[in-house]
Structure formats: structure tokens, C-alpha cells
Write an enzyme that holds these catalytic residues in place. Sequence first.
Site, PDB file in Angstrom:
ATOM      1  N   ASP A  61     -41.050 -64.747-105.745  1.00 51.69           N
ATOM      2  CA  ASP A  61     -41.509 -65.508-106.916  1.00 51.69           C
ATOM      3  C   ASP A  61     -42.897 -65.130-107.449  1.00 51.69           C
ATOM      4  OD1 ASP A  61     -39.452 -66.795-105.643  1.00 51.69           O
ATOM      5  OD2 ASP A  61     -40.521 -68.677-105.340  1.00 51.69           O
ATOM      6  N   GLN A 117     -45.217 -64.032-104.234  1.00 57.80           N
ATOM      7  CA  GLN A 117     -44.787 -64.223-102.853  1.00 57.80           C
ATOM      8  C   GLN A 117     -44.607 -62.861-102.215  1.00 57.80           C
ATOM      9  OE1 GLN A 117     -43.517 -67.473-101.012  1.00 57.80           O
ATOM     10  NE2 GLN A 117     -45.407 -67.590-102.178  1.00 57.80           N
ATOM     11  N   TYR A 122     -46.067 -70.713 -99.415  1.00 52.51           N
ATOM     12  CA  TYR A 122     -44.953 -70.674-100.360  1.00 52.51           C
ATOM     13  C   TYR A 122     -45.430 -70.840-101.807  1.00 52.51           C
ATOM     14  CZ  TYR A 122     -40.975 -70.361 -97.135  1.00 52.51           C
ATOM     15  OH  TYR A 122     -40.027 -69.934 -96.249  1.00 52.51           O
ATOM     16  N   ARG A 161     -40.859 -78.483-102.536  1.00 56.10           N
ATOM     17  CA  ARG A 161     -41.820 -77.372-102.669  1.00 56.10           C
ATOM     18  C   ARG A 161     -42.014 -76.909-104.111  1.00 56.10           C
ATOM     19  NH1 ARG A 161     -37.389 -75.439 -99.617  1.00 56.10           N
ATOM     20  NH2 ARG A 161     -35.911 -74.273-100.881  1.00 56.10           N
ATOM     21  N   GLU A 196     -35.304 -75.414-107.133  1.00 55.61           N
ATOM     22  CA  GLU A 196     -36.526 -74.704-106.753  1.00 55.61           C
ATOM     23  C   GLU A 196     -37.344 -74.363-107.995  1.00 55.61           C
ATOM     24  OE1 GLU A 196     -34.851 -71.329-104.442  1.00 55.61           O
ATOM     25  OE2 GLU A 196     -35.757 -72.294-102.696  1.00 55.61           O
TER      26      GLU A 196
HETATM   27  C1  FRU Z   1     -37.715 -69.369-104.350  1.00 53.76           C
HETATM   28  C2  FRU Z   1     -38.365 -69.789-103.029  1.00 53.76           C
HETATM   29  C3  FRU Z   1     -39.256 -70.996-103.220  1.00 53.76           C
HETATM   30  C4  FRU Z   1     -40.212 -70.877-102.071  1.00 53.76           C
HETATM   31  C5  FRU Z   1     -40.403 -69.389-101.961  1.00 53.76           C
HETATM   32  C6  FRU Z   1     -40.595 -68.865-100.585  1.00 53.76           C
HETATM   33  O1  FRU Z   1     -37.355 -68.041-104.362  1.00 53.76           O
HETATM   34  O2  FRU Z   1     -37.373 -70.054-102.071  1.00 53.76           O
HETATM   35  O3  FRU Z   1     -38.577 -72.221-103.295  1.00 53.76           O
HETATM   36  O4  FRU Z   1     -41.417 -71.540-102.292  1.00 53.76           O
HETATM   37  O5  FRU Z   1     -39.245 -68.803-102.526  1.00 53.76           O
HETATM   38  O6  FRU Z   1     -40.899 -67.495-100.605  1.00 53.76           O
END
Ligand code: FRU
Length: 490
Positions: free
Chosen positions: A47, A63, A106, A167, A222
Site C-alpha cells: 500500500d 508498505q 501497517y 486498521r 481495508e
Molecule cells: C492492505 C493491507 C492493510 C494493512 C497492510 C499491511 O493491503 O492488508 O490493511 O495495513 O496491507 O501491509
Amino acid sequence: MLWTKEQRYRRIEDASQEEIRNLKKVVKSCRWRQSYHIQPETGLLNDPNGFSYFNGEYHLFYQWFPLGPVHGLKYWYHTKSKDLVHWENAGIAIEPTNQYDSHGVYSGSAIEHEGRLYLLYTGNTRDENWVRHPYQCLAVMNERDEIKKLETPVIASVPNGYTDHFRDPKIWKEGSLFHAIIGAQRENETGCVVLYSSTDLVNWNFKGEINTNLKEFGYMWECPDYLELDNQGILIFCPQGIKPEGDHFYNIYQSGYIMGDKMDKNKMTMVHDAFQELDRGFDFYAPQTMTGPDGRRILVGWMGLPDIEYPTDKNGWAHCLTVPRELSIWNGKLIQQPVKELESLRRKRQDINEVLDHETKVFDEFSGTAFEMICKFVNFDSSEFGVEFRAGEKEKTVIKYDAMEKKVVLDRTFSGEPVAEEYGTVRKCYLDAQSIEFHMYVDTSSVEIFVNNGEEVFTSRIFPEIQSQEIRFFSNGKTLFQATKWDYKG
Ligand code: FRU
């Protein structure tokens, strides 16, 4: 390769210099490295996070698991740019260091406040029984890009009625009040978003769930985002667990939006139209938006999906981000257009203006692995016309218009190395139009196609041989067409 828990949860300093050197070497030798998209030096990117404008620059974090192409221990990696096109790698921004983010920093977002950039993210933790405990944590970046975490979480528990799938806070500001929406799962295992408010970014009040018409729409939402454009409210989120239907929802997880009246924060409701997918291609997820210094609303997405293997895995890396897209509303529809700054990548230009008459044609210098191309088709009497690109002896990726069904079709059946074929190799989208324009951004292993000025977008990774570089135009009847292509600086 199967990754054990121990291998996934290694920190970057647990790897020797030699391991990193070797990893960089295999990544470098990969024939699918991109030339103008944000991609990780090694390991896995997912992300986009903390997309913002601060101190005269755009900041875009993502990420990152550095040590291999898997969803392991996540860091925030920092990139920045003055023009949304040329991005500078600025190194690790936030690393997992304490009991509130021990199993990953995250996703989250950023906002400027009193001369600093505030980064709100989910600290992911697991206890000895591998049960997840999420915390919402804050870090603050100064104008020298130095980042300091707060010692304790700003939201330390999950409110009653929701599970530990809680999250991805997205912050925005209205007047002097900050708001954050968070993706959540209700105890009955359905997805939703909840709202918090704050006056100082440190103390947050739980306001409750945002009521929508989507009471049972997947098991988790998400990466939510909320924005207002032209007096409309738009709630973006990524629902998981939606079944395919007609031409919709074929990817493993979805990414889309509901649009309608602005969110009513007193009644905690949003009155809205049907859920729409943001992108109709194979690889798009977890987008995030920001407002630029000139007021434009800009979106960047992850050009990938969770829980899927990709051909670059064997070269020690995975995924990239999309090019930035400007959002607007036209005729009640959310429109996405590539930001105009991308024009600075244009090099040599070629034009054609032709009639296709029951044929497939190629033209001198219409070929390549990294280019931008705009092609416009005006149909007279053909039932199918379009473009084959990254084409060779055996390979081709096809974008076409099926005038009988009135559908735009992206076909990656013969694109090269297969990806997630169990989710299908063709994507279709209804579009009723007299003329069709494909505005394409092709890079070594991806394509983003903006159809009719951004009414629809198809984003996909493709993994062809390097020799597959032909561009072919076809029509099974008579079609007038114009194309302009610019080579891109590698
Ligand atoms: C979406 C996700 C989010 C989480 C992150 C972890 O792709 O699963 O919900 O914060 O990636 O890397």
C-alpha cells in the site's frame, strides 16, 4: 519458496551485508524492473501510505518488507518528489521497534500540522498465541525528514463490537477538527468503517460507525479514504470477500467507492449510490488520495493485490505503485486522469492518422517497452477494434472495444508469464460511446489505460519477453484512427 514465520518476521539488520548484496544482485538482473514507476529496491512493496505535500515536496511512503517478495515484517519506506514524476528514495521512514508495532508498521496516512508532518499508522502486533492486537500510533516528521514516534499509541484499543481487523487510519481536517476513518470488521464478520475525531492529533474520540447501505458487503474493509469533490462525499475502501457478478469483482479483493451526499458526522451516515470499482484491470488495490498545494485531488494505488504470487518473486522483489491520477467528477461519475506532470517524461513523438479496413496494421517506430500512447478510434461499421501491444511472435496484450456488447476488453491471456490465472485472464467493462480513446502508460511490466478521458481505467501488471515490443492496430470493419506515441526516458 515457502517462507517460515521466522523468515517473514526478520528485521533488516538481521540480514548480513552479503545477503542484502546478493538480494540486490538478483533484483537487478530481473527483466521486469520498471523504468518510471515507484518500485522497491528489494523485497515487497504494497500500500501507498502517508501521501502528502509538506515542506515544498510531495511525500509518498509505502508498505515495505525489505528481505523478500512476501508479506513479512512491514516498514514504511519514504519517497519524495517535487513534481509527482521523479521520485527520490529517502530511506526507511518508520520501523517496527516496540510492543505496539512489533509485527509491522501497517498502513496509515499523513497530515501537516504546525509545521510538521503527522503520520498516523496501525501498529500490528501478535501475542504468544499469534492473536492480532492492533494499535493506532503516531509519528511526527520535521522539515529535515527526521521522524519520531510517540511512545504510546493514540488509539490503544478496539472499540466494542469490532474484531482485531481494525486498521489503516486515514486523516483529514475540517475547520480546526481532525477526523480519521479506520477500516474495521464487525463481530459478525462483516466490513465497515468507523470514525474518530481529535483537536490535537494525539487525543482521539471514538464517534462510531459510518452507516451506509452496505450492511453486508464483504468481511473486511481495508484502506478507507474519504474526500469531498464538487459537494459530493466519496468514501473509498477495499472490501474483501465480494463474489464476482456480471463483469464485476473478479480480482481477489476489490477497491472502489461509494459517492453521494457528504458524510453526516452528526447522524453518522452517508447517503450514497451503488459501490463502483475504481479500476477495471487485474492489479489495483489500497489507493490513497491527497490534496496538492494547488487543490487537486490526487490518487496513487498499489499495482498489485494481496495473497497472489507474481513472476518477479523469483527475483526477490514484488510490486510497484501506479502513476498519480487526478480525480474529478463529471456527469455524476468519478473521473481519473493521469497528472499532467507526467508529460515531462515524453521524448520522441510519432503520429499516425489512418483508416483501418478489416485489417491489423503496424507502423514504423510504433513499438517499445516504455511509452505513452493516446489512440482514438471513430467507428464506422466494425464490431471490434483496438490495439495489441507488447506483442511478439507468441505474446500480446490486447485492449479493444467490442461494439456489439459495448464493452471495453483487456485481455492478458497471451501477455507472457501468467499471473493469478485462476482469477481469469480477461477483464470487461460496459461503456456506451461513439468514439473510444485509449490513453496508455506502458512500462516494462505494466500498463495503465485511461479510457475516454478517465471514465474507466484498466491497470495491470504484464510479464512479457523483452523482445515483445510490437504495437498493432486492428479493426474487423472500417475504423478511423489517430495515434500519438511518446517514447519514455528509461
Ligand atoms: C492492505 C493491507 C492493510 C494493512 C497492510 C499491511 O493491503 O492488508 O490493511 O495495513 O496491507 O501491509
